[in-house]
Design a protein around this motif. Structure first.
Motif, mmCIF file in Angstrom:
data_model
loop_
_atom_site.group_PDB
_atom_site.id
_atom_site.type_symbol
_atom_site.label_atom_id
_atom_site.label_comp_id
_atom_site.label_asym_id
_atom_site.label_seq_id
_atom_site.Cartn_x
_atom_site.Cartn_y
_atom_site.Cartn_z
ATOM 1 N N ASP A 146 0.811 -1.227 0.000
ATOM 2 C CA ASP A 146 0.000 0.000 0.000
ATOM 3 C C ASP A 146 0.840 1.269 0.000
ATOM 4 O O ASP A 146 0.332 2.351 -0.259
ATOM 5 C CB ASP A 146 -0.973 0.001 1.178
ATOM 6 C CG ASP A 146 -2.168 -0.907 0.905
ATOM 7 O OD1 ASP A 146 -2.464 -1.155 -0.277
ATOM 8 O OD2 ASP A 146 -2.794 -1.396 1.872
ATOM 9 N N TRP A 148 -3.654 10.240 -1.087
ATOM 10 C CA TRP A 148 -4.154 9.910 0.260
ATOM 11 C C TRP A 148 -3.227 10.415 1.350
ATOM 12 O O TRP A 148 -3.664 10.645 2.474
ATOM 13 C CB TRP A 148 -4.447 8.417 0.406
ATOM 14 C CG TRP A 148 -3.275 7.484 0.579
ATOM 15 C CD1 TRP A 148 -2.404 7.073 -0.381
ATOM 16 C CD2 TRP A 148 -2.872 6.819 1.787
ATOM 17 N NE1 TRP A 148 -1.478 6.198 0.150
ATOM 18 C CE2 TRP A 148 -1.746 6.022 1.478
ATOM 19 C CE3 TRP A 148 -3.358 6.818 3.109
ATOM 20 C CZ2 TRP A 148 -1.089 5.237 2.428
ATOM 21 C CZ3 TRP A 148 -2.711 6.024 4.055
ATOM 22 C CH2 TRP A 148 -1.588 5.244 3.708
ATOM 23 N N GLU A 164 -11.830 8.482 -4.982
ATOM 24 C CA GLU A 164 -11.367 7.168 -5.404
ATOM 25 C C GLU A 164 -9.848 7.047 -5.255
ATOM 26 O O GLU A 164 -9.339 6.014 -4.822
ATOM 27 C CB GLU A 164 -11.798 6.902 -6.845
ATOM 28 C CG GLU A 164 -11.907 5.416 -7.139
ATOM 29 C CD GLU A 164 -12.420 5.148 -8.540
ATOM 30 O OE1 GLU A 164 -13.438 5.772 -8.916
ATOM 31 O OE2 GLU A 164 -11.796 4.340 -9.247
ATOM 32 N N ASP A 165 -9.134 8.107 -5.611
ATOM 33 C CA ASP A 165 -7.675 8.131 -5.393
ATOM 34 C C ASP A 165 -7.347 7.785 -3.955
ATOM 35 O O ASP A 165 -6.446 7.006 -3.658
ATOM 36 C CB ASP A 165 -7.124 9.545 -5.654
ATOM 37 C CG ASP A 165 -6.957 9.851 -7.128
ATOM 38 O OD1 ASP A 165 -6.850 8.898 -7.929
ATOM 39 O OD2 ASP A 165 -6.936 11.048 -7.479
ATOM 40 N N LYS A 200 -8.518 4.123 -2.842
ATOM 41 C CA LYS A 200 -7.688 3.065 -3.437
ATOM 42 C C LYS A 200 -6.203 3.265 -3.169
ATOM 43 O O LYS A 200 -5.377 2.480 -3.649
ATOM 44 C CB LYS A 200 -7.939 3.016 -4.945
ATOM 45 C CG LYS A 200 -9.342 2.547 -5.287
ATOM 46 C CD LYS A 200 -9.455 2.160 -6.736
ATOM 47 C CE LYS A 200 -10.838 1.541 -6.986
ATOM 48 N NZ LYS A 200 -11.172 1.517 -8.418
ATOM 49 N N LYS A 201 -5.876 4.349 -2.446
ATOM 50 C CA LYS A 201 -4.460 4.646 -2.182
ATOM 51 C C LYS A 201 -3.654 4.615 -3.474
ATOM 52 O O LYS A 201 -2.573 4.025 -3.531
ATOM 53 C CB LYS A 201 -3.890 3.680 -1.163
ATOM 54 C CG LYS A 201 -4.595 3.743 0.173
ATOM 55 C CD LYS A 201 -3.899 2.980 1.246
ATOM 56 C CE LYS A 201 -4.556 3.265 2.595
ATOM 57 N NZ LYS A 201 -6.029 3.290 2.562
ATOM 58 N N ARG A 202 -4.189 5.219 -4.515
ATOM 59 C CA ARG A 202 -3.479 5.219 -5.794
ATOM 60 C C ARG A 202 -2.109 5.870 -5.632
ATOM 61 O O ARG A 202 -1.985 6.937 -5.045
ATOM 62 C CB ARG A 202 -4.278 6.021 -6.829
ATOM 63 C CG ARG A 202 -5.422 5.238 -7.417
ATOM 64 C CD ARG A 202 -5.861 5.846 -8.755
ATOM 65 N NE ARG A 202 -7.072 5.176 -9.216
ATOM 66 C CZ ARG A 202 -8.264 5.783 -9.368
ATOM 67 N NH1 ARG A 202 -8.388 7.078 -9.138
ATOM 68 N NH2 ARG A 202 -9.306 5.093 -9.786
#
Lengths: 588, 588
Positions: B355, B485, B579-580, B583-585
């Protein structure tokens, strides 16, 4: 009246055990005590006998008479009472009084029945003026409070004008005892204090740690919402830091001893102190770069763990400790901002206290002890301005308050809110300290709109106070029955037999995935026993599940305190408990 | 080859400045250095001259020749080189060798061109065997590393077999310099280290504290999900605790000095130490009540701040510090449980590392240094079992690993995962330590199914390691451009003129109420300048807003790194950024 009651106690004791030696017997808050040196040990089992004797003497309704005696006479009167003689000798040795003058010195004594005591009074007129009495407890106490002296027996009692008032007070004591966080802490496995770790240092067990985690999580959220930024700072700092801040001059007694770095390596300079406060660290962050008037106010918060030395005798469970985590913040602002900031903090404090069920708050304005001005840093006019401003803020808001003279910190006065709990007791919580001294001491400046350097104002504040004391208070306030959002275990699932274990596990997994704290009682006990144990553990919801519930995807819901909500679908229950949590409902 | 390059450097220096005194010149990781005592100061500006001279000598392609000389001969050869003479004298004084035997002692020297050095070798055969060379930097260094000696000038350089490899390495250095967390930390106002607080102690500024808060929040969530319970423990403990745990016997050098309580009050017993590890506190919680086999495994975690003494010379920004917060946990379990527990921790560690963008991990098995067995507590057979079990776990999972001999803690061996960052560098993170020694030392027991007392096994583990080192690593890994995030400021709103300020504020409030970290750039700068500054601040999203956007409730979205996503409705953008975060993009 309570002081007279203590004489009555001593009279009764002397009649029952004439060889007893008497020490002292003052009135105290809510009662009185008397210290005795008994020839043979006396226990609480003797209380009925003493109380009966006291009632007998009181019934005679004798007068309390006052008399002045010379030191010589006093020595004769108390020739058989060594502790009283010691007191007489001491009174005779008052410094600066010449021996010849002592001839004229008179000591007060009070007499009732055959009992005479060295005593300044005042007393009630006669025995019948003393209201209903109850002896409460017995404890060891050193003569004159010193470990070097003999251990005496202290008998505590109380007395009220009416039987109703006495009964109310005894009920209060009973209730307070049941709510004692040390007792509940043990019963519910909440925390411990350990000889290997040290007195006044709390080990938070998993169940109480969840309560603290939830509070901290909520606290962080609220602080972001109110425009605060978090900072993390170390737990130790060099002596230079504490010298500059004034702590080594004004707060050294409250600090743990130094860590001398030369013990590690001769080339190391200085010593470290573990922090008693967080402020100097926040100041150093402020000073790490140039600050502009546009940057202010800065609102920096930290759950900072601090360590303060307190005599081991005054420590009390989680309520008076040596290590605690303050919910600290420092607001660094311009002079034209601080009144608004103090008002905002007051609003925030009321909101936060409300969410923990504390709507009844007593307000104090803590000012300097003007007879001890050397205890404070800074100039007189700055102090006057700070004290005046806080006063005006309270008055403008029409908040009634009491002044706590001597309650100020060494750097400034404060507004303190004390929460009143379910038993009407007062607990220290919010403090808002206005500091116009440390910023100058630390050389803090910002560049103003005029391009020149100005010294900011600093507000030190905690809303909950310390996590240890606050959570200890909550344990007593809730008597261990935390509201759902804080409860260590929120749901206990009770399968009515092993056949329903699978369904119980299924429900558990569903609740767990919704971040509900849930346990299954899978012991091979009877259902009633499991319910009783869950009640003892103060779990807010018990879900009883059997074949009927499994078939209909439902649960039979019981609420702590023997309320039965009956059968509901799993989804209904989930919605109910989620709402309890979201709304921070005080009762479920 | 690098060692030969250092001789080449010294040869060039001696030709350029014949009065230079030579100290030592070893090969090091990725390069070499040579320490010189220059008659006149030399600076990095002289590097081209030295490099040219080195190239000139290298072009002659002379041989490196080895020779054995007696001590007498060596003294003659280096009669003009005091540092070399000191080394010869020292070699001649080898303990236990009789003076008469010294006659036969031969020292190695290496010669190339006219340059002779005292040196054990080996070297390349001739000058042309040395690859492309680059001098890198210059630093002060005490002779023999002691502050009592003279400060010499250390010239660092490197050399690789091919120009391509050298260029790659120089690019890597350039990139690493740009990513240096100390530089980025200053530029982005992330943290500071302060002379008043002390070396190796980090002040986390608000922007980096947000990063840590987000990590901790996530970490707590994940730990609950994985069946861990949180505990809070104090930062200090009495000497008895550290005596029992073995820390005062095996780890005292790494501990801060004691706080002697007799300095506060003569009646206080013992001394406190600030904790270098959390384990003894968790052990004391375990021992606070009777434990049954049914209670195990217990998985207790804590973000515990610990303090360890390190020489100030080895400290390095956030990566090597004296105070740090471990993401610690102790699993206390039965012997039949620990293999499964270690496996679960490995799974958890892989998930967590993933992550944060660390999918490339190097695995180590840290075992005892068998030549220094006195550094470890416990019995040989217990150690053998622990080491063997960890090895089997790795082999069963077909994980390839290296053995780190001497890497074990004093109480047990460990599996260590080192994260490989964007530049291919290795960072210490997860450690899983199997401890079969401290539980017995502390007298930890649980009541087994057989009704008898058994000693549990303890696993000490951290997944991220220390918050300081981990976040320092993240700064370098992401070069300050944190994924959404974690980004301190997630959105910068840029009004194209003051007329759009109201709409900008409205968008800000909406994002703020969704818990998005957002700022409006309301300075009277040009839009392009604001975009440039937001890029410099590494803010992931810039929302440019003007009349067009206000009218359609939309925003023009720019992504950090000069990507333009064009116009989108506010709701679309909100969904995107949420969403970023969810999802921890790694990139937005």
């Amino acid at each position: 009246m309570r002081h007279s009651a203590s004489h009555l106690l001593a009279t009764a004791v002397m009649e029952l055990w004439p060889n007893t030696k008497l020490a002292i017997g003052p009135a105290i808050e809510n009662g009185f005590y008397y210290d005795f040196d008994f020839l043979n040990p006396v226990s609480e089992a003797d209380f009925p006998k003493i109380e009966a004797k006291m009632a007998e003497i009181k019934a005679k309704n004798l007068d309390f008479t006052k008399k002045d005696v010379s030191i010589e006479e006093a020595k004769k009167l108390f020739s058989n009472q060594p502790y009283k003689l010691e007191l007489v000798d001491e009174l005779a040795k008052i410094e600066g009084v010449k021996l010849s003058d002592l001839q004229g010195v008179k000591l007060n004594i009070y007499k009732m029945e055959n009992f005479i005591d060295l005593c300044k009074g005042p007393h009630v007129e006669k025995g019948s003026d003393i209201g209903p009495i109850k002896l409460l407890s017995l404890a060891g106490a050193y003569w004159r409070g010193s470990e070097k002296n003999k251990m005496l027996t202290r008998v505590y009692g109380t007395c009220f004008p009416t039987q109703k008032e006495l009964d109310d007070y005894l009920n209060f004591l009973e209730e307070a005892k049941k709510r004692d966080h040390r007792t509940i802490g043990k019963e519910l496995d909440l925390f411990s204090i350990d000889d290997y770790v040290g007195p006044g240092l709390i080990l938070w067990h998993p169940k109480l740690s969840i309560v603290r985690e939830e509070i901290e999580l909520y606290w962080r959220k609220q602080h972001r919402k109110h425009g605060y930024q978090y900072v993390y700072t170390p737990h130790v700092g060099l002596d230079n830091l504490w010298k500059t801040s004034g702590h080594l001059d004004f707060f050294k007694e409250g600090m743990f001893p130094l860590m001398a770095m030369e013990l590690k390596n001769k080339e190391e300079r200085g010593s470290y102190y573990i922090k008693p406060m967080n402020c100097p660290f926040h100041v150093r962050i402020f000073k790490s770069r140039t600050r502009s008037y546009r940057d202010l106010p800065l609102r920096w918060c930290e759950l900072g763990s601090v360590y303060r030395y307190e005599e081991s005798g005054v420590l009390h469970g989680m309520l008076r400790v040596r290590g605690f985590t303050q919910d600290d913040a420092h607001i660094i602002c311009r002079e034209d901002q601080f009144v608004e900031e103090v008002n905002q903090i007051l609003d925030f404090a009321l909101e936060l206290n409300h969410d923990f069920g504390f709507d009844n708050l007593n307000v104090y304005l803590s000012t300097r002890d003007r007879e001890n001005l050397s205890k404070y840093v800074g100039e007189e006019k700055v102090w006057q301005l700070a004290e005046k401003t806080l006063k005006e803020i309270l008055e403008k808001r029409k908040i009634s308050y009491k002044e706590d003279i001597g309650g100020a910190k060494f750097y400034g006065p404060s507004i303190d809110l004390k929460a009143v709990d379910a038993l009407g007791r007062e607990w220290q919580g919010t403090t808002i300290q206005l500091d116009m001294n440390l910023p100058a001491k630390f050389g803090m400046v910002y560049v103003g709109e005029d391009g020149k350097e100005h010294v900011p104002v600093m507000i030190h504040r905690t809303l909950l106070g310390a996590m240890e004391r606050f959570v200890g208070t909550l344990i007593e306030h809730y008597a261990g029955a935390f509201p759902v959002w804080l409860a260590p275990v929120q749901v206990k699932i009770i399968p009515i037999s092993d056949k329903s274990l699978d369904y119980a596990q299924k429900i558990k997994e569903k609740l767990f995935s919704e971040e509900i704290r849930v346990e299954v009682d899978d012991r091979s006990e009877r259902m009633q026993a499991k319910i009783r144990d869950a009640e003892k553990e103060k779990v807010p919801y018990m879900l009883v599940v059997g074949p009927k519930e499994a078939e209909s995807e439902s649960v039979s819901v019981r609420v702590r305190g023997e309320k039965d909500l009956g059968l509901m679908s799993f989804d209904q229950f989930l919605a109910l408990i989620k709402e309890d949590i979201a709304k921070k409902r005080q009762v479920c």
